[in-house]
Design a protein around this motif. Structure first.
Motif, PDB file in Angstrom:
ATOM      1  N   LYS A 202       0.826  -1.204   0.000  1.00  0.00           N
ATOM      2  CA  LYS A 202       0.000   0.000   0.000  1.00  0.00           C
ATOM      3  C   LYS A 202       0.863   1.258   0.000  1.00  0.00           C
ATOM      4  O   LYS A 202       0.537   2.250  -0.669  1.00  0.00           O
ATOM      5  CB  LYS A 202      -0.932  -0.009   1.209  1.00  0.00           C
TER       6      LYS A 202
ATOM      7  N   ALA B  24       2.141   2.076  -3.417  1.00  0.00           N
ATOM      8  CA  ALA B  24       1.116   2.684  -4.268  1.00  0.00           C
ATOM      9  C   ALA B  24       0.874   4.141  -3.902  1.00  0.00           C
ATOM     10  O   ALA B  24       0.834   5.015  -4.778  1.00  0.00           O
ATOM     11  CB  ALA B  24      -0.181   1.892  -4.153  1.00  0.00           C
TER      12      ALA B  24
ATOM     13  N   SER C  59      -5.967   1.850   0.180  1.00  0.00           N
ATOM     14  CA  SER C  59      -6.637   0.660  -0.346  1.00  0.00           C
ATOM     15  C   SER C  59      -7.271   0.944  -1.703  1.00  0.00           C
ATOM     16  O   SER C  59      -7.215   0.124  -2.623  1.00  0.00           O
ATOM     17  CB  SER C  59      -7.705   0.188   0.635  1.00  0.00           C
TER      18      SER C  59
ATOM     19  N   SER D  65      -4.371   1.772  -4.515  1.00  0.00           N
ATOM     20  CA  SER D  65      -3.425   0.723  -4.892  1.00  0.00           C
ATOM     21  C   SER D  65      -3.745   0.152  -6.269  1.00  0.00           C
ATOM     22  O   SER D  65      -2.848  -0.059  -7.095  1.00  0.00           O
ATOM     23  CB  SER D  65      -3.444  -0.408  -3.857  1.00  0.00           C
TER      24      SER D  65
ATOM     25  N   TYR E 125      -1.059   0.135  -9.603  1.00  0.00           N
ATOM     26  CA  TYR E 125      -0.505  -1.112 -10.142  1.00  0.00           C
ATOM     27  C   TYR E 125      -1.066  -1.408 -11.535  1.00  0.00           C
ATOM     28  O   TYR E 125      -0.374  -2.008 -12.373  1.00  0.00           O
ATOM     29  CB  TYR E 125      -0.773  -2.266  -9.181  1.00  0.00           C
TER      30      TYR E 125
END
Length: 605
Positions: free
Chosen positions: A27, A30, A167, A170, A174
């Protein structure tokens, strides 16, 4: 309003839940690397824009310039690894510079980073909006509005808490990395198989009109791809145990991914002979050339738009923590130390969002005007932090200090060269730094001077004795004989030894009438009537208060002014009534030796 806040931000969290708000490595990667990773969407483009001003033949210089940028990236990653281990409490360049180079160096680094994080949000969102309008040109006219809406949404997301925003963020980060890797992989595959013909100038081709000045300008523009590298060192306290080790791992992962994406985009842009366009980004052109305008292209553009917009979250993660360090040292208002309902530093988050919106409006969402200021704001703290670490190793001479010194020395030299290049090649764009940096540092000193002065005046000492008063004179301004006045007079009799009522009349008839009614209603309390020829309530009242205050001091009495105030049931009713009581209270609060009390009377309808 409370219900709306709960809907937008969420229910309050207990202080005991603070540990649950810390980030794991995935996390953190990110949320803290989104700024650095997103810069590959506009960093390579900035290099090509400068080279295009010479000729298309000069595009081969983008390859050696890209290699220089990657060398600088490696130096910064190694340098900030040492910063994290040396200062695991966070603070990054500000703490390093303050502790090793002195107060002013720390403040220059701190304010540069604060401004940089504001620019991070503005640049990232503006670039994300550019990506959106590249795919949908019909939205060009609404660029500023779209960018401002995005900033508001990200601000609300961060107000909900660190872990919740991490959350959510992320997945787009990615997904962006995956999409760009697909684009790079697809491009390389087609190049190897001859699917993409060669459109570039061979490396080493002579370019008429090329100069060292222009090459340095292109290099400094490409360094904008390194913004956000320092964010991990500022946010070490947000990591789960062990924070320093997890932060260093995240830093290396971020550097590795950034190097691969930057190098891939630069190579494809060179091979395909991509020319920068105002209406379409370089990434959009590369994706279109490799895949055409199919679903893969729109996936790449969509994820690029998302990462550019959400890259602003790096600013929202680091700005509040840096503001906490500055506020703790008394250089900015204490309000930045307060945690909100969701345990985030809400005042810092809201301030950052508002400042970014203001910048977007001023610059009309045009990214290229913001990037030079953005990059110089990063490299000044880079340089100061490296110099600070050099001073630390020389002073302490700890185990292995020589190798650490060499790493930071190389980083300091490269960063200083980059800063010099910026001022030489882009002075017309970065000159505001020379004005705003000294002004903000001066403001920091003034704020700290105020806090120190307040502490000195409030500090209790054994030699000082509290003034003992013999009584209390209470003055009650009245506008008539009402329940509001009656309520205030009851309270005045409870706290005062002498109670005086004051009535300001605008004509003689109302003055005489008030005296007669008062004699019948409250003859036990003396009424003083004042005649105001110019229909002002505040001026005659304040003149009387000055007289009464002087008399009270002669008799060693305190003076309290009790202001009657009725409170309407609905807020909008307030505009239907004059606010003379509020104006009087504001005036009296700044007079010496006067106690001001408001006695509210709440209306039920």
């Amino acid at each position: 309003m409370r219900d709306l806040k709960r809907f937008l931000v969420g229910r309050p969290l207990k202080s005991s839940a603070l540990k649950e708000q810390r980030l794991n490595k995935l996390k953190a990667l990110a949320i803290l690397s989104s700024d650095a990773l997103s810069s590959v969407a506009y960093g390579p483009e900035q290099i090509l824009i400068v080279l295009a001003s010479i000729s298309l033949l000069a595009f081969w210089y983008s390859i050696p310039i890209a290699l220089c940028v990657l060398i600088l990236l490696a130096a910064l990653i190694l340098s900030y690894r040492q910063v994290i281990y040396a200062y695991p409490s966070g603070g990054g360049a500000y703490i390093v510079s303050r502790n090793n180079l002195g107060e002013n160096a720390g403040l220059i680094a701190g304010e540069s980073l604060l401004i940089d994080y504001i620019l991070t949000v503005a640049v990232s969102v503006s670039a994300g909006t550019d990506a959106l309008t590249s795919a949908f040109p019909q939205l060009h006219d609404f660029t500023v509005l779209i960018a401002c809406v995005f900033v508001v949404l990200i601000t609300l997301l961060n107000l909900r808490g660190v872990t919740e925003s991490a959350s959510i963020l992320s997945y787009p980060v990615y997904l962006f990395v995956f999409a760009i890797l697909v684009m790079i992989g697809g491009g390389l595959w087609k190049i190897v198989n001859g699917g993409i013909p060669q459109h570039h100038t061979p490396i080493g081709t002579f370019v008429p009109g090329i100069s060292l000045f222009l090459l340095l300008k292109a290099f400094s523009s490409g360094c904008s791809a390194l913004t956000g590298v320092e964010a991990v060192s500022n946010a070490v306290p947000n990591f789960k145990e062990p924070p320093a080790k997890n932060a260093v791992y995240t830093l290396f992962m971020m550097g590795s991914i950034l190097a691969v994406l930057f190098a891939g985009i630069m190579f494809l842009g060179y091979w395909l002979g991509i020319t920068p366009k105002a209406e379409e980004t370089v990434v959009s052109q590369i994706a279109s050339e490799i895949f055409g305008r199919n679903w893969v292209y729109f996936m790449i553009q969509g994820t690029t738009m998302l990462i550019l917009i959400l890259a602003a979250n790096t600013g929202f993660s680091a700005f509040p923590l840096l503001a906490v360090n500055l506020a703790r040292d008394k250089y900015i208002p204490r309000m930045f130390l307060i945690r909100g309902d969701r345990l985030g530093y809400s005042n810092g988050i809201v301030t950052l969002g508002a400042a970014a919106i203001l910048l977007i409006i001023i610059f009309r969402g045009e990214t290229e005007h913001l990037i030079p200021l953005y990059a110089i704001g990063v490299f000044i703290p880079f340089t100061l932090s490296q110099c600070g670490m050099i001073t630390k190793w020389v002073r302490e001479k700890s185990v292995g200090w020589v190798s650490k010194l060499v790493v930071n020395l190389i980083g300091a030299m490269i960063c200083f060269i980059v800063v010099t290049i910026f001022f030489v090649t882009k002075f017309t764009q970065v000159w505001p730094v020379l004005i705003f940096v000294p002004l903000i540092v001066y403001l920091f000193h003034r704020i700290k001077k105020h806090y120190v002065s307040v502490e000195e005046q409030l500090r209790l000492t054994e030699t000082e004795k509290t003034l003992q008063l013999d009584g209390n004179v209470v003055l009650v301004p009245v506008a008539g004989i009402t329940k509001v006045v009656e309520n205030s007079l009851h309270y005045a009799e409870l706290i005062g030894d002498t109670v005086l009522a004051v009535y300001v009349a605008f004509d003689r008839e109302s003055e005489i009438e008030m005296k007669q009614k008062w004699e019948q209603w409250r003859p036990n309390i003396r009424l003083i009537t004042l005649y105001s020829q110019y229909r002002s309530i505040t001026q005659p009242l304040t003149r009387l208060i000055d007289i009464v205050q002087a008399k009270a001091q002669e008799n060693n009495h305190s003076l309290t002014v009790v202001i009657p105030q009725f409170i309407t049931k609905k807020r909008w009713h307030d505009i239907l009534h004059n606010q003379s009581g509020l104006l009087l209270r504001l005036y009296l609060l700044y007079l010496k030796n006067i106690i001001v009390t408001t006695v509210p009377y709440r209306l039920k309808k």
